[in-house]
Design a protein around this motif. Structure first.
Motif, mmCIF file in Angstrom:
data_model
loop_
_atom_site.group_PDB
_atom_site.id
_atom_site.type_symbol
_atom_site.label_atom_id
_atom_site.label_comp_id
_atom_site.label_asym_id
_atom_site.label_seq_id
_atom_site.Cartn_x
_atom_site.Cartn_y
_atom_site.Cartn_z
ATOM 1 N N ILE A 52 38.912 39.678 53.379
ATOM 2 C CA ILE A 52 39.323 38.944 51.868
ATOM 3 C C ILE A 52 39.031 40.145 50.953
ATOM 4 C CG2 ILE A 52 38.674 37.315 50.086
ATOM 5 C CD1 ILE A 52 38.543 35.429 52.279
ATOM 6 N N CYS A 53 40.016 40.488 50.019
ATOM 7 C CA CYS A 53 39.887 41.132 48.985
ATOM 8 C C CYS A 53 39.580 40.204 47.681
ATOM 9 C CB CYS A 53 41.074 42.205 48.581
ATOM 10 S SG CYS A 53 40.950 43.280 49.870
ATOM 11 N N PHE A 54 38.612 40.126 47.135
ATOM 12 C CA PHE A 54 38.258 39.063 46.310
ATOM 13 C C PHE A 54 38.525 39.541 44.855
ATOM 14 C CE2 PHE A 54 36.659 35.569 43.681
ATOM 15 C CZ PHE A 54 36.758 34.431 44.576
ATOM 16 N N SER A 55 39.289 38.740 43.900
ATOM 17 C CA SER A 55 39.563 39.432 42.198
ATOM 18 C C SER A 55 38.583 38.490 41.339
ATOM 19 C CB SER A 55 40.830 39.218 42.128
ATOM 20 O OG SER A 55 41.151 39.622 40.775
ATOM 21 N N ASP A 56 37.983 39.021 40.731
ATOM 22 C CA ASP A 56 36.967 38.284 39.867
ATOM 23 C C ASP A 56 37.698 38.106 38.438
ATOM 24 O OD1 ASP A 56 34.564 37.981 41.401
ATOM 25 O OD2 ASP A 56 34.132 40.025 41.086
ATOM 26 N N ASP A 57 39.015 37.232 38.645
ATOM 27 C CA ASP A 57 39.767 37.203 37.653
ATOM 28 C C ASP A 57 39.907 36.191 36.426
ATOM 29 O OD1 ASP A 57 40.751 35.083 38.948
ATOM 30 O OD2 ASP A 57 42.425 36.163 39.823
ATOM 31 N N MET A 58 38.514 35.489 36.833
ATOM 32 C CA MET A 58 37.967 34.385 35.681
ATOM 33 C C MET A 58 36.986 34.958 34.800
ATOM 34 S SD MET A 58 37.622 30.548 36.766
ATOM 35 C CE MET A 58 37.135 29.411 35.545
ATOM 36 N N PHE A 101 46.843 48.310 54.432
ATOM 37 C CA PHE A 101 45.508 47.787 54.652
ATOM 38 C C PHE A 101 45.756 46.157 55.292
ATOM 39 C CE2 PHE A 101 43.439 50.799 51.636
ATOM 40 C CZ PHE A 101 42.711 51.256 52.532
ATOM 41 N N ASP A 102 45.250 45.749 56.105
ATOM 42 C CA ASP A 102 45.390 44.225 56.730
ATOM 43 C C ASP A 102 44.211 43.492 55.884
ATOM 44 O OD1 ASP A 102 46.458 42.206 58.686
ATOM 45 O OD2 ASP A 102 44.178 42.042 58.563
ATOM 46 N N TYR A 103 44.637 42.630 54.994
ATOM 47 C CA TYR A 103 43.740 41.942 53.774
ATOM 48 C C TYR A 103 44.440 40.459 53.571
ATOM 49 C CZ TYR A 103 46.548 43.043 49.899
ATOM 50 O OH TYR A 103 47.543 43.003 49.250
ATOM 51 N N GLU A 104 43.427 39.619 53.216
ATOM 52 C CA GLU A 104 43.923 38.571 52.387
ATOM 53 C C GLU A 104 43.599 38.473 50.953
ATOM 54 O OE1 GLU A 104 42.399 35.129 54.584
ATOM 55 O OE2 GLU A 104 42.515 36.422 56.414
ATOM 56 N N PHE A 105 44.348 38.295 49.934
ATOM 57 C CA PHE A 105 43.895 38.143 48.837
ATOM 58 C C PHE A 105 43.411 37.076 48.406
ATOM 59 C CE2 PHE A 105 44.973 37.646 44.361
ATOM 60 C CZ PHE A 105 44.306 38.652 43.632
ATOM 61 N N ALA A 106 42.445 36.899 47.396
ATOM 62 C CA ALA A 106 41.646 35.850 46.944
ATOM 63 C C ALA A 106 41.371 36.064 45.479
ATOM 64 C CB ALA A 106 40.501 35.226 47.586
ATOM 65 N N SER A 107 41.792 34.863 44.663
ATOM 66 C CA SER A 107 41.643 34.978 43.181
ATOM 67 C C SER A 107 40.482 34.059 42.683
ATOM 68 C CB SER A 107 42.891 34.428 42.449
ATOM 69 O OG SER A 107 42.841 33.835 41.401
ATOM 70 N N ALA A 108 39.649 34.443 41.949
ATOM 71 C CA ALA A 108 38.606 33.774 41.515
ATOM 72 C C ALA A 108 39.013 32.341 40.807
ATOM 73 C CB ALA A 108 37.508 34.540 40.734
ATOM 74 N N THR A 109 40.027 32.765 39.964
ATOM 75 C CA THR A 109 40.670 31.667 39.005
ATOM 76 C C THR A 109 41.426 30.355 39.982
ATOM 77 O OG1 THR A 109 41.419 33.099 37.343
ATOM 78 C CG2 THR A 109 42.434 30.983 37.426
ATOM 79 N N ASP A 110 41.984 30.680 41.044
ATOM 80 C CA ASP A 110 42.259 29.945 42.098
ATOM 81 C C ASP A 110 41.088 29.273 42.751
ATOM 82 O OD1 ASP A 110 44.213 28.691 44.035
ATOM 83 O OD2 ASP A 110 43.511 29.990 45.211
ATOM 84 N N TYR A 111 40.097 29.921 43.317
ATOM 85 C CA TYR A 111 39.069 29.160 43.877
ATOM 86 C C TYR A 111 38.474 28.108 43.161
ATOM 87 C CZ TYR A 111 39.226 31.509 48.461
ATOM 88 O OH TYR A 111 39.744 32.005 49.502
ATOM 89 N N TYR A 112 38.244 28.455 41.673
ATOM 90 C CA TYR A 112 37.269 27.730 40.880
ATOM 91 C C TYR A 112 38.380 26.602 40.452
ATOM 92 C CZ TYR A 112 33.180 30.401 39.891
ATOM 93 O OH TYR A 112 31.978 31.093 39.878
ATOM 94 N N LYS A 113 39.653 26.926 40.140
ATOM 95 C CA LYS A 113 40.429 25.836 39.486
ATOM 96 C C LYS A 113 41.032 24.587 40.761
ATOM 97 C CE LYS A 113 42.102 27.356 35.263
ATOM 98 N NZ LYS A 113 43.363 27.794 34.365
#
Length: 552
Positions: free
Chosen positions: A89-95, A150-162
């Protein structure tokens, strides 16, 4: 259980057995993971994670972190015979709130009203279809990672929080609020302790991420109360995207929420590692296996900084060299601080091709030590590179080539049958060499004027070369070059023995040749260079050096 999107591995018993003993650092890290999951359900995926702060565009460190994590993942797959599923998982701290306006965005003044707002709320200064600055940078990240396969799954902090994906961990954080404070407060200065809270509410009135103390944390209701920017007390649920966690608690909470098994980070995170682990445990998780890598330095030995813009960008490296050379640089000694500057590129290029070409002939144990195995996830392409990058650079230097055609005329004569069509990797390298020479070698060229000893040595070398057949190979030419130096005191090395029992030849001879003929301090094996460039062409260089016109 093999994931069809991942490169296939050779799972023969000899490879698996060698993996259990390999000293390559990805296998050492992967063995820790194997031990970690010994008593776990083998159907449960092992989760690798990398984090990304989307306040700017992805950079060379982002590539390094994902590449290195992928190397550990591949090593784990071989150790477990690919029977245990893995995820990255490539996690973006976009919040995160936008703490400062980046230097490289258009119309910086237009973003000033959005300072401290979550990055996924800040308008996209680059225009286009992306709904926010955070969304734009996330798209750039995904495009960046996709470019390298790269083989990865993208994850967004905004999505995970909201979306509620973090609701359980946030409610647990409210329930164990005091324990979180007990972890954090000793790490803070006296003044900061007074206002600190693990929770950062999003102001209902301004939309900004607030760094304010909590007036109440109600674990039963799952709410927090704080003073908003207008001076009014506000109570909001900790769920649903109304709050986010401070960065250190967020690190540990994410590990607990996602059940992360492995994460690597730079040395600058090292002092906080114990804090992340404690937060994770307080919230009911098991901290992942960590790998702390050293930071890259610029040409002056200073830490590379996004804001300073020192060091190399990913685009700059890939202007002058293939991706694999950068991956090699990431593989080698991750726990040693290394300079990330233009002058490291030629060596990295040649080392990569040497490793790739030697792979097939190696015993299995050495194959798993070979960086090419890790760079290509076990699927190493067959590469024939008849001319090294360093040699191409010298060829450009000697011939003043400004087009590929000029270099290919030399290469085709040196290696009959080798063409741009038969050797596309070499053709790409020819282009890289011309660009690299123009930008870095040419501006610093400085030809030495020969003194009397050097004049005599060059005249003798010219005579030696004249006596050789036009198609003499590199070894024959090298012997002739050495013969000249053996009789000259300045170039004798009395710690070495020549074939006639006399003194050997010192490196000072070759250093002199490169300074006199190419205007640079060093180069590859001189005999091989002459074989490639041509004996008559080399004699012409010598003539111009003696006449004082070589720099013209």
């Amino acid at each position: 259980m093999t994931d069809q999107s991942l490169p296939p591995l050779d799972l023969s018993q000899e490879f698996v057995e060698a993996a259990t003993k390999s000293k390559a650092w990805p296998f050492e890290e992967a063995r820790k993971l194997v031990k970690r999951i010994e008593k776990r359900d083998p159907q449960k995926p092992v989760l690798f994670e990398t984090g990304y702060g989307p306040s700017g565009l992805p950079h060379i460190g982002t590539f390094g972190e994902v590449a290195r994590t992928t190397m550990v993942r591949t090593a784990f797959r071989l150790l477990t015979e690919d029977k245990i599923p893995t995820r990255l998982i490539c996690f973006s701290d976009d919040m995160d709130g936008m703490r400062k306006i980046p230097e490289n965005v258009p119309d910086r003044a237009a973003l000033e009203p959005y300072l401290q707002m979550p990055l996924t709320v800040v308008p996209n200064p680059f225009g286009g279809d992306y709904e926010s600055f955070g969304h734009h940078n996330n798209a750039m990240l995904r495009r960046f990672l996709d470019t390298f396969g790269f083989d990865y799954e993208f994850a967004s902090a905004t999505d995970y929080y909201k979306s509620g994906k973090f609701d359980d961990i946030l409610l647990r954080a409210a329930e164990r609020y005091q324990k979180l404070m007990d972890v954090m407060l000793p790490t803070l200065g006296e003044e900061r302790r007074v206002t600190y809270s693990p929770f950062l509410p999003i102001s209902p009135t301004s939309g900004r991420v607030l760094y304010v103390p909590m007036k109440e944390v109600n674990a039963k209701d799952g709410t927090i109360t704080f003073e908003d920017e207008d001076g009014q007390d506000v109570t909001v649920p900790v769920t649903g995207g109304n709050v986010k966690l401070q960065w250190k608690p967020d690190f540990g909470a994410r590990w607990a929420a996602l059940d992360v098994d492995f994460e690597m980070f730079g040395k600058d995170h090292g002092p906080n590692m114990a804090v992340y682990d404690k937060i994770c445990k307080v919230l009911g998780g098991t901290p992942p296996e960590h790998y702390v890598y050293e930071l890259f330095l610029d040409d002056k030995g200073e830490k590379i900084s996004k804001s300073k813009g020192n060091g190399l960008s990913i685009d700059e490296w890939l202007t002058y060299a293939p991706t694999e050379s950068l991956a090699l640089y990431m593989f080698q000694k991750p726990r040693t601080a290394k300079r990330m500057y233009f002058d490291v590129i030629p060596k990295a290029v040649d080392e990569y091709y040497t490793f790739a070409q030697k792979y097939e002939q190696m015993p299995v144990e050495q194959k798993l030590q070979n960086p090419a195995w890790h760079i290509h996830s076990g699927d190493i392409p067959k590469i024939d590179m008849p001319v090294p990058f360093a040699m191409l650079l010298n060829l450009v230097s000697a011939s003043n080539a400004d087009s590929k055609d000029v270099l290919w005329a030399f290469i085709s004569r040196y290696a009959p049958g080798v063409t741009a069509e038969t050797h596309p990797e070499l053709d790409a390298l020819v282009g890289y060499a011309i660009r690299y020479f123009d930008d870095f070698v040419k501006p610093s060229k400085s030809f030495k004027t020969p003194d009397e000893t050097e004049r005599q040595a060059l005249e003798q070398l010219d005579a030696k070369l004249a006596a050789l057949p036009a198609d003499a190979d590199g070894a024959t030419i090298q012997d002739a070059v050495l013969d000249v130096a053996r009789a000259i005191e300045r170039y004798q090395d009395h710690n070495k023995k020549g074939p006639d029992g006399g003194p050997g030849v010192s490196v000072a001879w070759f250093s002199a040749l490169y300074q006199l003929l190419l205007g640079q301090e060093k180069g590859p094996r001189f005999g091989s260079f002459v074989a490639l460039y041509g004996i008559s062409e080399t004699r012409d260089m010598i003539s111009r050096a003696l006449a004082g016109t070589i720099a013209d």
